[in-house]
Design a protein around this motif. Structure first.
Motif, PDB file in Angstrom:
ATOM      1  N   ALA A  39       1.393  -0.922  -0.095  1.00 50.81           N
ATOM      2  CA  ALA A  39      -0.272   0.086   0.090  1.00 50.81           C
ATOM      3  C   ALA A  39       0.817   1.490   0.084  1.00 50.81           C
ATOM      4  CB  ALA A  39      -0.461   0.166   0.953  1.00 50.81           C
ATOM      5  N   SER A  40       0.552   2.253  -0.565  1.00 54.02           N
ATOM      6  CA  SER A  40       1.004   3.249  -0.818  1.00 54.02           C
ATOM      7  C   SER A  40       0.334   4.692  -1.204  1.00 54.02           C
ATOM      8  CB  SER A  40       2.018   3.719  -2.035  1.00 54.02           C
ATOM      9  OG  SER A  40       2.709   5.055  -2.198  1.00 54.02           O
ATOM     10  N   ARG A  41      -0.126   5.823  -1.136  1.00 54.95           N
ATOM     11  CA  ARG A  41      -0.783   6.716  -1.477  1.00 54.95           C
ATOM     12  C   ARG A  41      -0.424   6.656  -2.635  1.00 54.95           C
ATOM     13  NH1 ARG A  41       1.022   9.331   4.165  1.00 54.95           N
ATOM     14  NH2 ARG A  41      -1.541   9.045   5.714  1.00 54.95           N
ATOM     15  N   ASP A  42       0.310   6.742  -3.343  1.00 51.18           N
ATOM     16  CA  ASP A  42       0.350   6.647  -4.504  1.00 51.18           C
ATOM     17  C   ASP A  42       0.273   5.260  -5.530  1.00 51.18           C
ATOM     18  OD1 ASP A  42       1.535   6.868  -7.166  1.00 51.18           O
ATOM     19  OD2 ASP A  42       3.178   8.603  -7.118  1.00 51.18           O
ATOM     20  N   ILE A  43      -0.101   5.390  -5.811  1.00 51.45           N
ATOM     21  CA  ILE A  43      -0.554   4.103  -6.564  1.00 51.45           C
ATOM     22  C   ILE A  43       0.711   3.407  -7.302  1.00 51.45           C
ATOM     23  CG2 ILE A  43      -3.115   4.661  -8.311  1.00 51.45           C
ATOM     24  CD1 ILE A  43      -3.248   1.287  -6.297  1.00 51.45           C
ATOM     25  N   SER A  44       0.679   4.158  -8.174  1.00 49.20           N
ATOM     26  CA  SER A  44       1.803   3.793  -9.555  1.00 49.20           C
ATOM     27  C   SER A  44       2.769   3.450  -7.989  1.00 49.20           C
ATOM     28  CB  SER A  44       2.189   4.911 -10.253  1.00 49.20           C
ATOM     29  OG  SER A  44       2.954   5.780  -9.279  1.00 49.20           O
ATOM     30  N   LYS A  45       3.319   3.835  -7.039  1.00 50.29           N
ATOM     31  CA  LYS A  45       4.285   3.343  -6.680  1.00 50.29           C
ATOM     32  C   LYS A  45       4.169   2.941  -6.078  1.00 50.29           C
ATOM     33  CE  LYS A  45       6.582   7.368  -4.325  1.00 50.29           C
ATOM     34  NZ  LYS A  45       7.236   8.303  -3.371  1.00 50.29           N
ATOM     35  N   ALA A  46       2.876   2.021  -5.425  1.00 50.16           N
ATOM     36  CA  ALA A  46       2.717   0.576  -5.295  1.00 50.16           C
ATOM     37  C   ALA A  46       2.267  -0.132  -6.397  1.00 50.16           C
ATOM     38  CB  ALA A  46       0.839   0.339  -4.454  1.00 50.16           C
ATOM     39  N   GLU A  47       2.389  -0.222  -7.277  1.00 53.03           N
ATOM     40  CA  GLU A  47       2.272  -1.466  -8.480  1.00 53.03           C
ATOM     41  C   GLU A  47       3.685  -1.533  -9.002  1.00 53.03           C
ATOM     42  OE1 GLU A  47      -2.311  -0.201  -9.971  1.00 53.03           O
ATOM     43  OE2 GLU A  47      -0.671   1.048 -11.092  1.00 53.03           O
ATOM     44  N   ASP A  48       4.035  -0.611  -8.968  1.00 52.03           N
ATOM     45  CA  ASP A  48       5.450  -1.347  -9.447  1.00 52.03           C
ATOM     46  C   ASP A  48       6.203  -1.828  -8.690  1.00 52.03           C
ATOM     47  OD1 ASP A  48       5.373   0.966 -11.579  1.00 52.03           O
ATOM     48  OD2 ASP A  48       6.358   2.219 -10.604  1.00 52.03           O
ATOM     49  N   PHE A  49       6.335  -1.559  -7.004  1.00 54.51           N
ATOM     50  CA  PHE A  49       7.136  -2.025  -5.880  1.00 54.51           C
ATOM     51  C   PHE A  49       6.138  -3.894  -6.022  1.00 54.51           C
ATOM     52  CE2 PHE A  49       7.605  -3.749  -1.225  1.00 54.51           C
ATOM     53  CZ  PHE A  49       8.933  -2.654  -0.825  1.00 54.51           C
ATOM     54  N   ALA A  50       5.167  -4.175  -6.007  1.00 54.18           N
ATOM     55  CA  ALA A  50       4.245  -5.252  -6.146  1.00 54.18           C
ATOM     56  C   ALA A  50       5.095  -5.792  -7.550  1.00 54.18           C
ATOM     57  CB  ALA A  50       3.186  -4.966  -6.327  1.00 54.18           C
ATOM     58  N   GLN A  51       4.924  -5.545  -8.703  1.00 56.60           N
ATOM     59  CA  GLN A  51       5.778  -5.872  -9.538  1.00 56.60           C
ATOM     60  C   GLN A  51       6.414  -6.713  -9.677  1.00 56.60           C
ATOM     61  OE1 GLN A  51       5.088  -3.735 -13.253  1.00 56.60           O
ATOM     62  NE2 GLN A  51       5.604  -5.301 -14.415  1.00 56.60           N
ATOM     63  N   LYS A  52       6.918  -5.734  -9.010  1.00 56.64           N
ATOM     64  CA  LYS A  52       9.095  -5.775  -8.810  1.00 56.64           C
ATOM     65  C   LYS A  52       9.035  -6.846  -7.364  1.00 56.64           C
ATOM     66  CE  LYS A  52      13.093  -3.787  -7.327  1.00 56.64           C
ATOM     67  NZ  LYS A  52      13.759  -2.705  -6.407  1.00 56.64           N
ATOM     68  N   PHE A  53       8.630  -7.098  -6.656  1.00 59.26           N
ATOM     69  CA  PHE A  53       8.811  -7.989  -5.809  1.00 59.26           C
ATOM     70  C   PHE A  53       7.082  -8.799  -5.669  1.00 59.26           C
ATOM     71  CE2 PHE A  53      11.096  -4.617  -3.894  1.00 59.26           C
ATOM     72  CZ  PHE A  53      12.676  -4.891  -4.118  1.00 59.26           C
ATOM     73  N   ASN A  54       6.942  -9.599  -7.118  1.00 58.52           N
ATOM     74  CA  ASN A  54       5.780 -10.418  -7.055  1.00 58.52           C
ATOM     75  C   ASN A  54       4.468 -10.834  -6.425  1.00 58.52           C
ATOM     76  OD1 ASN A  54       7.165 -11.106  -9.735  1.00 58.52           O
ATOM     77  ND2 ASN A  54       7.909 -12.941  -8.341  1.00 58.52           N
ATOM     78  N   ALA A  55       4.152  -9.363  -5.208  1.00 55.10           N
ATOM     79  CA  ALA A  55       3.236  -9.092  -4.658  1.00 55.10           C
ATOM     80  C   ALA A  55       1.507  -9.190  -5.429  1.00 55.10           C
ATOM     81  CB  ALA A  55       2.910  -8.002  -3.909  1.00 55.10           C
ATOM     82  N   ALA A  56       0.712  -9.880  -4.814  1.00 50.74           N
ATOM     83  CA  ALA A  56      -0.449 -10.510  -5.882  1.00 50.74           C
ATOM     84  C   ALA A  56      -1.772  -8.567  -5.810  1.00 50.74           C
ATOM     85  CB  ALA A  56      -1.218 -11.583  -5.357  1.00 50.74           C
ATOM     86  N   LYS A  57      -1.083  -8.021  -4.925  1.00 55.25           N
ATOM     87  CA  LYS A  57      -2.514  -7.118  -5.171  1.00 55.25           C
ATOM     88  C   LYS A  57      -1.084  -5.785  -4.106  1.00 55.25           C
ATOM     89  CE  LYS A  57      -5.413 -10.280  -2.375  1.00 55.25           C
ATOM     90  NZ  LYS A  57      -6.116 -10.203  -0.883  1.00 55.25           N
ATOM     91  N   SER A  58      -2.359  -4.509  -5.063  1.00 57.25           N
ATOM     92  CA  SER A  58      -1.734  -3.055  -4.729  1.00 57.25           C
ATOM     93  C   SER A  58      -3.070  -2.308  -4.116  1.00 57.25           C
ATOM     94  CB  SER A  58      -0.462  -2.226  -6.103  1.00 57.25           C
ATOM     95  OG  SER A  58      -1.254  -3.285  -6.683  1.00 57.25           O
ATOM     96  N   TYR A  59      -2.495  -1.179  -3.189  1.00 53.29           N
ATOM     97  CA  TYR A  59      -3.801  -0.470  -2.829  1.00 53.29           C
ATOM     98  C   TYR A  59      -2.740   0.849  -2.607  1.00 53.29           C
ATOM     99  CZ  TYR A  59      -5.900  -4.789  -0.844  1.00 53.29           C
ATOM    100  OH  TYR A  59      -6.768  -5.896  -0.960  1.00 53.29           O
TER     101      TYR A  59
END
Length: 324
Positions: free
Chosen positions: A36-56
């Protein structure tokens, strides 16, 4: 039971969180599930990099995610208390980056929430679980260097306002004490407990945060000399002297890959104890073991340990007149 996967959520996908997530993937029964991040693009990039299923794009949504077992809080210092309490209220276990709070009262509230909701909480003092630090602590407790009567430790680097904005930001709880000064204070507390007296002096920034702080801790029969700086460098070795010898933790001591033991002024032995991964692995394993054993605190870095350290930091904060 021990093979049960523990599912992690991360708030605040910055540099420390990235190092933490890189270590998390090394552990067999750990899984990064959501970011989770207040900036969704940051959360999505991080999730993609570390194979997390969800970003908020909201911490609340992460705390309400039924799949997540434990939240790692890696947001700036000023948000630690509120986010920890909210996560615990939502039935999540919490590992919160150090310093757990900017005031002793907030630290108390966090511990009370852990007890109230019966959920595991630990301050992320990864150094406590680093193999060399664990080994040195055991040796000292077993009297290998006699009674400890002197410790010297510092944590210092040259930061620039342009590159390290958060460090120089008063609103976010920046400055040397809360970011890195807590480490040498931690070492003193770990080995000697609560001091009888503290003397602290700082050099301040124009916005009132501390650029560098020096501290002397007085014990019954020991003295500790500590330093933290975000504007100058040091050797970052830690020296622990006793009535029967001394131990030098390799630099940087807070994640030392080994240490030297001296007796009669001669080097007796050199110990090599590298960390697994970057070193966050060891605190991750501790959290997971505690959760699987239904513990709400670690025996190695307990709620009381965090509160004691928070009180020591608070005393330094008051002496150097920090604005938090």
């Amino acid at each position: 039971m021990k093979n049960q996967k523990i599912k992690w959520g991360i708030t605040g996908p910055g540099n420390i969180a990235a190092q933490f997530a890189a270590d998390l993937v090394l552990i067999e029964n750990a899984e990064l599930t959501a970011v989770a991040s207040r900036d969704i693009s940051k959360a999505e990039d991080f999730a993609q990099k570390f194979n997390a299923a969800k970003s908020y794009d909201s911490y609340d949504l992460l705390f309400k995610d039924k799949e997540v077992d434990i939240i790692y809080i890696a947001t700036p210092h000023n948000s630690h208390a509120e986010l920890t309490i909210k996560a615990l209220e939502n039935g999540k276990h919490v590992l919160c980056e150090k310093p757990m709070a900017l005031s002793y009262n907030d630290a108390l509230r966090m511990i009370e929430a852990s007890k109230k909701y019966n959920k595991f909480f630990m301050e992320a003092f990864w150094t406590r679980f680093i193999p060399s630090v664990k080994d040195v602590t055991e040796k000292i407790n077993n009297g290998v260097i006699g009674n400890v009567n002197y410790i010297k430790a510092d944590f210092a680097f040259h930061g620039s306002e342009r590159e390290h904005k958060r460090l120089f930001d008063k609103e976010l709880g920046g400055g040397a004490l809360f970011d890195i000064g807590v480490y040498p204070l931690f070492l003193s507390y770990l080995l000697l407990g609560n001091p009888k007296e503290i003397i602290a002096k700082a050099i301040k920034h124009k916005n009132d945060i501390d650029l560098q702080t020096s501290m002397i801790l007085q014990y019954e029969s020991a003295q500790v000399v500590l330093h933290a700086s975000i504007v100058s460098e040091s050797d970052m070795k830690a020296i622990i002297s006793g009535t029967n010898g001394r131990i030098e933790l390799n630099a940087p001591w807070f994640v030392a890959d080994g240490y030297s033991l001296f007796q009669n002024e001669e080097k007796e032995a050199v110990f090599s104890l590298p960390a697994f991964g970057k070193g966050y692995t060891h605190e991750i394993i501790e959290c997971q073991n505690c959760i699987l054993n239904n513990q709400i605190e670690s025996e190695l870095w307990s709620h009381q340990n965090s509160l004691d350290l928070s009180k020591i930091v608070e005393e330094v904060k008051l002496q150097i007149k920090l604005p938090f």
